[in-house]
Design an enzyme around this catalytic site. Structure first.
Site, short mmCIF file in Angstrom:
data_model
loop_
_atom_site.label_atom_id
_atom_site.label_comp_id
_atom_site.label_asym_id
_atom_site.label_seq_id
_atom_site.Cartn_x
_atom_site.Cartn_y
_atom_site.Cartn_z
N HIS A 79 0.81 -1.22 0.00
CA HIS A 79 0.00 0.00 0.00
C HIS A 79 0.84 1.27 0.00
O HIS A 79 0.32 2.35 -0.22
CB HIS A 79 -0.91 0.02 1.24
CG HIS A 79 -1.60 -1.28 1.45
ND1 HIS A 79 -1.14 -2.25 2.32
CD2 HIS A 79 -2.70 -1.81 0.87
CE1 HIS A 79 -1.92 -3.31 2.28
NE2 HIS A 79 -2.88 -3.06 1.40
N HIS A 129 -7.28 4.67 5.13
CA HIS A 129 -6.71 3.53 4.40
C HIS A 129 -5.19 3.73 4.32
O HIS A 129 -4.72 4.85 4.06
CB HIS A 129 -7.31 3.44 3.00
CG HIS A 129 -6.91 2.19 2.27
ND1 HIS A 129 -5.70 2.07 1.62
CD2 HIS A 129 -7.54 0.98 2.13
CE1 HIS A 129 -5.61 0.84 1.11
NE2 HIS A 129 -6.71 0.17 1.40
N GLU A 131 -2.99 3.16 2.10
CA GLU A 131 -2.50 3.78 0.86
C GLU A 131 -2.68 5.30 0.91
O GLU A 131 -1.81 6.08 0.51
CB GLU A 131 -3.22 3.21 -0.36
CG GLU A 131 -2.72 3.84 -1.66
CD GLU A 131 -3.47 3.39 -2.90
OE1 GLU A 131 -3.92 2.24 -2.96
OE2 GLU A 131 -3.62 4.23 -3.82
N CYS A 202 -6.07 1.63 -10.70
CA CYS A 202 -5.13 0.75 -11.42
C CYS A 202 -5.87 -0.20 -12.36
O CYS A 202 -7.07 -0.41 -12.24
CB CYS A 202 -4.29 -0.04 -10.41
SG CYS A 202 -5.21 -1.33 -9.59
N ASN A 232 -10.35 -2.98 -2.66
CA ASN A 232 -10.85 -3.36 -4.00
C ASN A 232 -11.89 -4.47 -3.92
O ASN A 232 -12.83 -4.51 -4.72
CB ASN A 232 -9.69 -3.68 -4.95
CG ASN A 232 -9.13 -5.05 -4.76
OD1 ASN A 232 -9.60 -6.00 -5.37
ND2 ASN A 232 -8.14 -5.19 -3.88
#
Ligand code: SF4
Length: 315
Positions: A79, A129, A131, A202, A232
């Site tokens: 991440h 999160h 990321e 992505c 995801n």
């Protein structure tokens, strides 16, 4: 009377993406290559089974690098991490490898480039999160520009940016459709805003969302294999539900609601980018005694993306 035939339909592509493959390879190669204990900061990828399997092989997962002893090998999760974490690692006496997905690193570099060019930045992503924490932490501390995190339309309404130079970036694992709407709202509010040609979502997130839409049209129930912490995977479940199909996010076969599946005649299976194919196959075997007799692939998996390992770990 002959029993109605029940069908399992498999989404393609599903499961591991190139970034997850690389991150797990980095951990496994480090275990093979070094005698020192291997520590990973944060879950290397958000999947319960992957983490449990690596723990069995001797990996120690920690929240922060101050929990890592000096003689160890340390790995950052897929991440990504903030600049301060990287700086702290450089000052310590352990060897470290960065398993950040190159597509996340690309977003980090965009943030730095926009800041250098004097642009305020809007990051679209989920608060908290890892990321997002890492990407926010890539905004240079000495920059005159600001970075703002927005999660939804309400956050965009509340934004007060006075700069004439503004750019946006996004988390890599968001809902493609929702993000498109949020970018449009930003463009209405700040017509001068610039960003990547579409967004930073992505290829793996995009492809799995396209596949689950198709799956939802063909099945009564969609099982998404993935952990609750996986961004995801959560988006895949939500998308199947938006398409009008009942959907369940499951870590493995033990989470399956048998009553729901008894009455359905078709069940679709997909897996988030951090979920191993092994669990998909276990779920298929679990469904056979419930009367599911055939397995159909919706399409071929045409993904061929791979990412290189750090040179110290490459064969
Ligand atoms: S989901 Fe996308 S950004 Fe995340 S590791 Fe996989 S390829 Fe990289």
């Amino acid at each position: 009377m002959e029993k109605m035939s029940k069908e399992i339909v498999l989404a393609n592509p599903r499961g591991f993406c190139a970034g997850v493959d690389r991150a797990i390879d980095i951990v496994e190669k480090s275990l093979e290559k070094f005698d020192e204990p291997v520590f990973v900061r944060h879950q290397v990828v958000h999947n319960k089974k992957v983490v449990e399997d690596l723990e069995k092989k001797g990996v120690k997962f920690v929240k922060e690098i101050d929990e890592i002893p000096d003689n160890a090998v340390a790995i950052f999760s897929a991440h990504g991490v903030s600049k301060s974490v990287e700086d702290e690692a450089k000052n310590r006496k352990f060897m470290y490898f960065d398993a950040t997905c190159p597509l996340v690193t690309k977003v980090h570099l965009e943030v730095q480039r926009h800041a250098r060019k004097g642009r305020d930045i809007v990051l679209i992503g989920h608060k908290g999160h890892p990321e997002v924490i890492g990407t926010l932490g890539r905004h240079p501390a000495d920059s005159d520009t600001n970075i703002y995190l927005v999660e939804d339309y309400e956050d965009i309404n509340k934004l007060e940016i006075n700069s004439s130079e503004i750019a946006y970036v996004t988390q890599t694992t968001l809902s493609v459709d929702e993000t498109k709407g949020l970018i449009e709202a930003l463009q209405v509010k700040y017509p001068q805003i610039i960003g990547p040609s579409a967004d930073d979502i992505c290829y793996a997130t995009q492809n799995r969302q396209d596949a689950v839409k198709q799956l939802s049209l063909e099945c009564e129930i969609v099982l998404v294999i993935g952990s609750k912490t996986s961004s995801n995977s959560n988006r895949l479940k939500e998308l199947a539900e938006k398409c009008g199909t009942k959907s369940f996010l499951i870590d493995d076969k033990s989470d399956i609601n048998i009553e729901e599946l008894k009455h359905a005649t078709s069940v679709g299976i997909t897996a988030g980018a951090s979920a191993p194919e092994e669990i998909v196959q276990e779920v298929i075997s679990f469904l056979f005694p419930l009367g599911y007799k055939t397995v159909r692939n919706l399409s071929e998996n045409n993904e061929s993306m791979t990412f290189k390992l750090p040179k110290e770990l490459a064969d």
